[in-house]
Scaffold this motif. Structure first.
Motif, PDB file in Angstrom:
ATOM      1  N   LYS A  82       0.802  -1.228   0.000  1.00  0.00           N
ATOM      2  CA  LYS A  82       0.000   0.000   0.000  1.00  0.00           C
ATOM      3  C   LYS A  82       0.836   1.280   0.000  1.00  0.00           C
ATOM      4  O   LYS A  82       0.290   2.370  -0.127  1.00  0.00           O
ATOM      5  CB  LYS A  82      -0.930   0.001   1.217  1.00  0.00           C
ATOM      6  N   VAL A  83       2.162   1.155   0.156  1.00  0.00           N
ATOM      7  CA  VAL A  83       3.009   2.343   0.284  1.00  0.00           C
ATOM      8  C   VAL A  83       3.890   2.520  -0.953  1.00  0.00           C
ATOM      9  O   VAL A  83       4.581   1.594  -1.373  1.00  0.00           O
ATOM     10  CB  VAL A  83       3.912   2.244   1.532  1.00  0.00           C
ATOM     11  N   THR A  84       3.845   3.709  -1.531  1.00  0.00           N
ATOM     12  CA  THR A  84       4.693   4.014  -2.688  1.00  0.00           C
ATOM     13  C   THR A  84       5.839   4.953  -2.320  1.00  0.00           C
ATOM     14  O   THR A  84       6.896   4.924  -2.947  1.00  0.00           O
ATOM     15  CB  THR A  84       3.870   4.676  -3.809  1.00  0.00           C
ATOM     16  N   GLU A  85       5.618   5.786  -1.291  1.00  0.00           N
ATOM     17  CA  GLU A  85       6.657   6.751  -0.909  1.00  0.00           C
ATOM     18  C   GLU A  85       6.675   6.968   0.598  1.00  0.00           C
ATOM     19  O   GLU A  85       5.633   7.080   1.236  1.00  0.00           O
ATOM     20  CB  GLU A  85       6.423   8.082  -1.621  1.00  0.00           C
ATOM     21  N   LEU A  86       7.890   7.010   1.150  1.00  0.00           N
ATOM     22  CA  LEU A  86       8.076   7.255   2.580  1.00  0.00           C
ATOM     23  C   LEU A  86       8.980   8.471   2.746  1.00  0.00           C
ATOM     24  O   LEU A  86      10.080   8.515   2.195  1.00  0.00           O
ATOM     25  CB  LEU A  86       8.717   6.044   3.260  1.00  0.00           C
ATOM     26  N   VAL A  87       8.518   9.448   3.513  1.00  0.00           N
ATOM     27  CA  VAL A  87       9.276  10.683   3.727  1.00  0.00           C
ATOM     28  C   VAL A  87       9.742  10.755   5.178  1.00  0.00           C
ATOM     29  O   VAL A  87       8.960  10.529   6.105  1.00  0.00           O
ATOM     30  CB  VAL A  87       8.412  11.923   3.395  1.00  0.00           C
ATOM     31  N   VAL A  88      11.027  11.062   5.371  1.00  0.00           N
ATOM     32  CA  VAL A  88      11.587  11.243   6.713  1.00  0.00           C
ATOM     33  C   VAL A  88      12.391  12.536   6.738  1.00  0.00           C
ATOM     34  O   VAL A  88      12.881  12.991   5.704  1.00  0.00           O
ATOM     35  CB  VAL A  88      12.495  10.061   7.129  1.00  0.00           C
ATOM     36  N   GLU A  89      12.519  13.126   7.927  1.00  0.00           N
ATOM     37  CA  GLU A  89      13.322  14.341   8.056  1.00  0.00           C
ATOM     38  C   GLU A  89      14.808  14.015   7.957  1.00  0.00           C
ATOM     39  O   GLU A  89      15.578  14.732   7.331  1.00  0.00           O
ATOM     40  CB  GLU A  89      13.031  15.031   9.396  1.00  0.00           C
ATOM     41  N   GLU A  90      15.202  12.907   8.607  1.00  0.00           N
ATOM     42  CA  GLU A  90      16.598  12.491   8.623  1.00  0.00           C
ATOM     43  C   GLU A  90      16.691  10.990   8.394  1.00  0.00           C
ATOM     44  O   GLU A  90      15.828  10.230   8.832  1.00  0.00           O
ATOM     45  CB  GLU A  90      17.245  12.840   9.967  1.00  0.00           C
ATOM     46  N   LEU A  91      17.759  10.558   7.742  1.00  0.00           N
ATOM     47  CA  LEU A  91      17.953   9.141   7.454  1.00  0.00           C
ATOM     48  C   LEU A  91      18.069   8.324   8.735  1.00  0.00           C
ATOM     49  O   LEU A  91      17.638   7.173   8.800  1.00  0.00           O
ATOM     50  CB  LEU A  91      19.218   8.968   6.606  1.00  0.00           C
ATOM     51  N   SER A  92      18.621   8.948   9.781  1.00  0.00           N
ATOM     52  CA  SER A  92      18.833   8.243  11.049  1.00  0.00           C
ATOM     53  C   SER A  92      17.522   7.840  11.718  1.00  0.00           C
ATOM     54  O   SER A  92      17.516   7.004  12.621  1.00  0.00           O
ATOM     55  CB  SER A  92      19.638   9.124  12.012  1.00  0.00           C
ATOM     56  N   ARG A  93      16.396   8.430  11.297  1.00  0.00           N
ATOM     57  CA  ARG A  93      15.104   8.080  11.890  1.00  0.00           C
ATOM     58  C   ARG A  93      14.694   6.644  11.553  1.00  0.00           C
ATOM     59  O   ARG A  93      13.811   6.078  12.190  1.00  0.00           O
ATOM     60  CB  ARG A  93      14.002   9.020  11.392  1.00  0.00           C
ATOM     61  N   LEU A  94      15.356   6.060  10.543  1.00  0.00           N
ATOM     62  CA  LEU A  94      14.945   4.738  10.061  1.00  0.00           C
ATOM     63  C   LEU A  94      15.706   3.579  10.691  1.00  0.00           C
ATOM     64  O   LEU A  94      15.539   2.435  10.271  1.00  0.00           O
ATOM     65  CB  LEU A  94      15.101   4.672   8.537  1.00  0.00           C
ATOM     66  N   GLY A  95      16.539   3.849  11.690  1.00  0.00           N
ATOM     67  CA  GLY A  95      17.259   2.737  12.303  1.00  0.00           C
ATOM     68  C   GLY A  95      17.982   3.137  13.566  1.00  0.00           C
ATOM     69  O   GLY A  95      18.222   4.315  13.821  1.00  0.00           O
ATOM     70  N   ARG A  96      18.344   2.132  14.378  1.00  0.00           N
ATOM     71  CA  ARG A  96      19.027   2.399  15.642  1.00  0.00           C
ATOM     72  C   ARG A  96      20.528   2.535  15.439  1.00  0.00           C
ATOM     73  O   ARG A  96      21.238   3.061  16.284  1.00  0.00           O
ATOM     74  CB  ARG A  96      18.734   1.288  16.652  1.00  0.00           C
ATOM     75  N   ASN A  97      21.033   2.007  14.327  1.00  0.00           N
ATOM     76  CA  ASN A  97      22.440   2.134  13.980  1.00  0.00           C
ATOM     77  C   ASN A  97      22.562   1.960  12.472  1.00  0.00           C
ATOM     78  O   ASN A  97      21.566   1.813  11.769  1.00  0.00           O
ATOM     79  CB  ASN A  97      23.305   1.106  14.731  1.00  0.00           C
ATOM     80  N   THR A  98      23.790   1.983  11.983  1.00  0.00           N
ATOM     81  CA  THR A  98      23.992   1.922  10.536  1.00  0.00           C
ATOM     82  C   THR A  98      23.410   0.661   9.923  1.00  0.00           C
ATOM     83  O   THR A  98      22.710   0.711   8.908  1.00  0.00           O
ATOM     84  CB  THR A  98      25.499   2.003  10.208  1.00  0.00           C
ATOM     85  N   VAL A  99      23.678  -0.488  10.537  1.00  0.00           N
ATOM     86  CA  VAL A  99      23.203  -1.744   9.944  1.00  0.00           C
ATOM     87  C   VAL A  99      21.681  -1.835   9.969  1.00  0.00           C
ATOM     88  O   VAL A  99      21.061  -2.320   9.013  1.00  0.00           O
ATOM     89  CB  VAL A  99      23.834  -2.967  10.650  1.00  0.00           C
ATOM     90  N   ASP A 100      21.057  -1.353  11.041  1.00  0.00           N
ATOM     91  CA  ASP A 100      19.596  -1.387  11.115  1.00  0.00           C
ATOM     92  C   ASP A 100      18.996  -0.466  10.053  1.00  0.00           C
ATOM     93  O   ASP A 100      18.002  -0.805   9.402  1.00  0.00           O
ATOM     94  CB  ASP A 100      19.131  -0.959  12.509  1.00  0.00           C
TER      95      ASP A 100
END
Length: 201
Positions: free
Chosen positions: A57-75
């Motif tokens: 159902k999702v075509t686009e995801l917007v975030v302010e910062e890339l870091s919001r998408l994980g707890r660390n680099t690998v996540d």
């Protein structure tokens, strides 16, 4: 569906920037007061997003910062790869609205950025391994013993009772694929297969 996601570490942070353009999105998801140490796919709103993406159902995801998408680099990298595998275009507003896809194709600049992140993760991982190995050696030098006690083994029940393996079982029972589970939880496919084998046997 176009979704905007954000996370703040404390309840007192209300994400004012996040509220400014809510009308531009079909849905806004806000994990308020959630520690950055919690993997993206284990957060309350993160789980909602995962379900919507899995349902196509999702075509686009917007975030302010890339870091919001994980707890660390690998996540973060795991989350980005999973989103890309599901055809979701990721837009990072704090990086000049950088997009992972342009006209349906992967953005070469995006690939460069994620490659750099991957390299940084490898460096981070190697440093951790080096420090861990040094700690193990010092422990042994000081009389410590590594590994299980002689004559003991981890039985099947103990293996399946582990927290991560319980999450794997839950997703297996929901009909999720090995690849999907591996991406969601950041575990290897072989681990998922082993859990499934033990759980179903």
């Amino acid at each position: 569906m176009k979704i905007k996601y954000n996370r703040t570490s404390t309840i007192n942070q209300d994400g004012e920037r996040f509220k400014l353009d809510k009308e531009l999105y079909d849905l806004t998801l806000f994990d308020k007061g959630v520690s950055g140490k919690i993997p993206f796919m284990e957060r309350e709103k993160g789980k909602v997003l995962v379900d919507l993406v899995s349902e196509g159902k999702v075509t686009e995801l917007v975030v302010e910062e890339l870091s919001r998408l994980g707890r660390n680099t690998v996540d973060t990298l795991t989350t980005l790869k999973w989103l890309d595998d599901n055809g979701v275009n990721v837009v990072v507003k704090g990086m000049g609205n950088l997009q992972s896809r342009v006209n349906g194709q992967k953005n070469p600049i995006w690939n460069l950025i994620t490659s750099v992140m991957s390299s940084l993760y490898e460096l981070e991982r190697e440093n951790i391994m080096e420090r861990t190995e040094m700690g193990r050696k010092m422990y042994v030098i000081n009389g410590g013993k590594l590994g299980r006690k002689v004559g003991t083994v981890e039985n099947r029940k103990e293996f399946l009772q582990k927290e991560t393996n319980q999450k794997i079982i839950s997703l297996i029972e929901k009909g999720k694929s090995v690849r999907d589970i591996s991406s969601r939880l950041g575990v290897s496919s072989s681990t998922v297969v082993k859990v499934r084998k033990y759980h179903l046997s």
